[in-house]
Design an enzyme around this catalytic site. Sequence first.
Site, PDB file in Angstrom:
ATOM      1  N   GLU A  75       0.843  -1.196   0.000  1.00  0.00           N
ATOM      2  CA  GLU A  75       0.000   0.000   0.000  1.00  0.00           C
ATOM      3  C   GLU A  75       0.878   1.245   0.000  1.00  0.00           C
ATOM      4  O   GLU A  75       0.418   2.345   0.261  1.00  0.00           O
ATOM      5  CB  GLU A  75      -0.996  -0.014   1.159  1.00  0.00           C
ATOM      6  CG  GLU A  75      -0.381  -0.246   2.518  1.00  0.00           C
ATOM      7  CD  GLU A  75      -1.445  -0.244   3.609  1.00  0.00           C
ATOM      8  OE1 GLU A  75      -1.922  -1.336   3.933  1.00  0.00           O
ATOM      9  OE2 GLU A  75      -1.783   0.823   4.121  1.00  0.00           O
ATOM     10  N   CYS A 127      -2.978  -4.867   3.938  1.00  0.00           N
ATOM     11  CA  CYS A 127      -1.839  -5.689   4.343  1.00  0.00           C
ATOM     12  C   CYS A 127      -1.830  -7.090   3.762  1.00  0.00           C
ATOM     13  O   CYS A 127      -0.973  -7.885   4.114  1.00  0.00           O
ATOM     14  CB  CYS A 127      -1.772  -5.771   5.861  1.00  0.00           C
ATOM     15  SG  CYS A 127      -1.569  -4.168   6.629  1.00  0.00           S
ATOM     16  N   HIS A 159      -1.410 -12.401  10.631  1.00  0.00           N
ATOM     17  CA  HIS A 159      -1.027 -11.015  10.397  1.00  0.00           C
ATOM     18  C   HIS A 159      -0.789 -10.295  11.733  1.00  0.00           C
ATOM     19  O   HIS A 159      -1.491 -10.545  12.704  1.00  0.00           O
ATOM     20  CB  HIS A 159      -2.102 -10.290   9.586  1.00  0.00           C
ATOM     21  CG  HIS A 159      -1.819  -8.823   9.426  1.00  0.00           C
ATOM     22  ND1 HIS A 159      -0.646  -8.360   8.876  1.00  0.00           N
ATOM     23  CD2 HIS A 159      -2.532  -7.727   9.790  1.00  0.00           C
ATOM     24  CE1 HIS A 159      -0.662  -7.031   8.896  1.00  0.00           C
ATOM     25  NE2 HIS A 159      -1.789  -6.620   9.440  1.00  0.00           N
TER      26      HIS A 159
END
Lengths: 341, 132
Positions: free
Chosen positions: A80, A112, A233
């Site tokens: 990003e 992400c 994550h």
Amino acid sequence: MVAIVSYGAYVPKYRIKVEEIARVWGRQAKSISAGLNVFEKSVPSIDEDTATIAVEAARKAVEHGGINAKEIGAIYVGSESHPYAVKPTATIVAEAIGATPDLTAADYEFACKAGTAGMQNCIALVNSGMIKYGMAIGVDVAQAAPGDALEYTAAAGGAAFIIGREGIAEINETVSFTTDTPDFWRREGQPYPGHGERFTGEPAYFRHIMSAAKLLMEKVGTKPSDYDYAVFHQPNGKFPVRVAKKLGFDKKQIEDGLLCPIIGNTYSGSTMLGLVAILDIAKPGQRILAVSYGSGAGSDAFDITVTDKIEGYERMKLKEMLNKKEYVDYATYMKFRGEFR
Amino acid sequence: MGVARYWREIPARYNLIGKKCQVCGKIYFPPRSICPTCRRKSIGKMEDYKLSGKGTVESYTIIYTPPPEFSDKVPYAIALIRMDEGCYLTGQIVDCDLEEIHIGMRVKACFRRIQEDGKRGAIYYGYKFRKV
Ligand SMILES: [Zn+2]
């Protein structure tokens, strides 16, 4: 079958301590560190960006795998923080590893999880016979407004995976769980992201990761205890620990892939760097669950089994790279990030 | 630097692609179309040659008064590096304390942002060096 043939990672050398950021903004470092389970984060140098980190990670993957880069038929870079809004990072990587011109390349964006989305694409292209090798990279130099809560975690780093028919770790299955959930965003032309504060937890991170993980385990008929390692994550050091517990994984399964406390949240690099840390030490036959999360929102889950081939593979040893670090103060950190221009 | 020149030099800037004279075996970087030793004999015999990226610092200087486009990077070190293939390159040394840099230091090429044409222009990438 489809497998990870090789991997590479890169995390910039510089670090800033949570303590130093808290000092500038008049906050309690101890309570922030305890609340986030993050102590320091990586900082890109003044001449490092998503493209340079992607290239460093990609070159390691090619080198360690002994791959002829001309045989890489696809490169996807998930981030990003692409340096250009229009002009693909993937073309820079393709040129810098010598894979051009006979390949397809594109940049991905899904907060992400853009890097793991690229992995899924490579898996599909290899499976269909369209390409021999595909390279997926997850990388970010994460943006955070000065003084924002995200500033304590927004870090830099990335990992590259080369996917092919046979390799060091077979990818048994992958599934995704995707919804429209506005937990975190960045509008076009805006330098920093916005977020839904408390809204980022339960309906976003936890729901998507848990749903994807359960979907995957149901599909392949596994339970948490079947896995030697798991990586989720890591927006901070707390969420992945909590989601692991909720799913029925214990601390031992996740501790080797948990990097956020020492490098921060590398966004698109996060889950993939965790997977690198695990592959660096995993033994043949060991099984890994990896689940990414991207705001907006979605999760990609992977069921991976390490093969005998890992024995003859020269691993990059990410943790050794992480140990070579140098601390900077807040002003230097801001200068490196180009905040004074 | 213009975009067109940058584009033409991408193989050298990204991947240290120089030229090797097939007559005398000498390696040149930046690439040359004729070998200055073999002259006419080398015409058509200069082949692309990718440097390993490894070399040794032969000399260096610390820049305090840079061209305007590098003003945010001072002080920084520019070194003359003898590549393992025998040719010489000039490049910035990064990720290293300036006091630590010394003649004889082993370095390896890395990929960095070199400069940009302002906020709206192209970004130029290329090689710099870091300590091995
Ligand atoms: Zn010659």
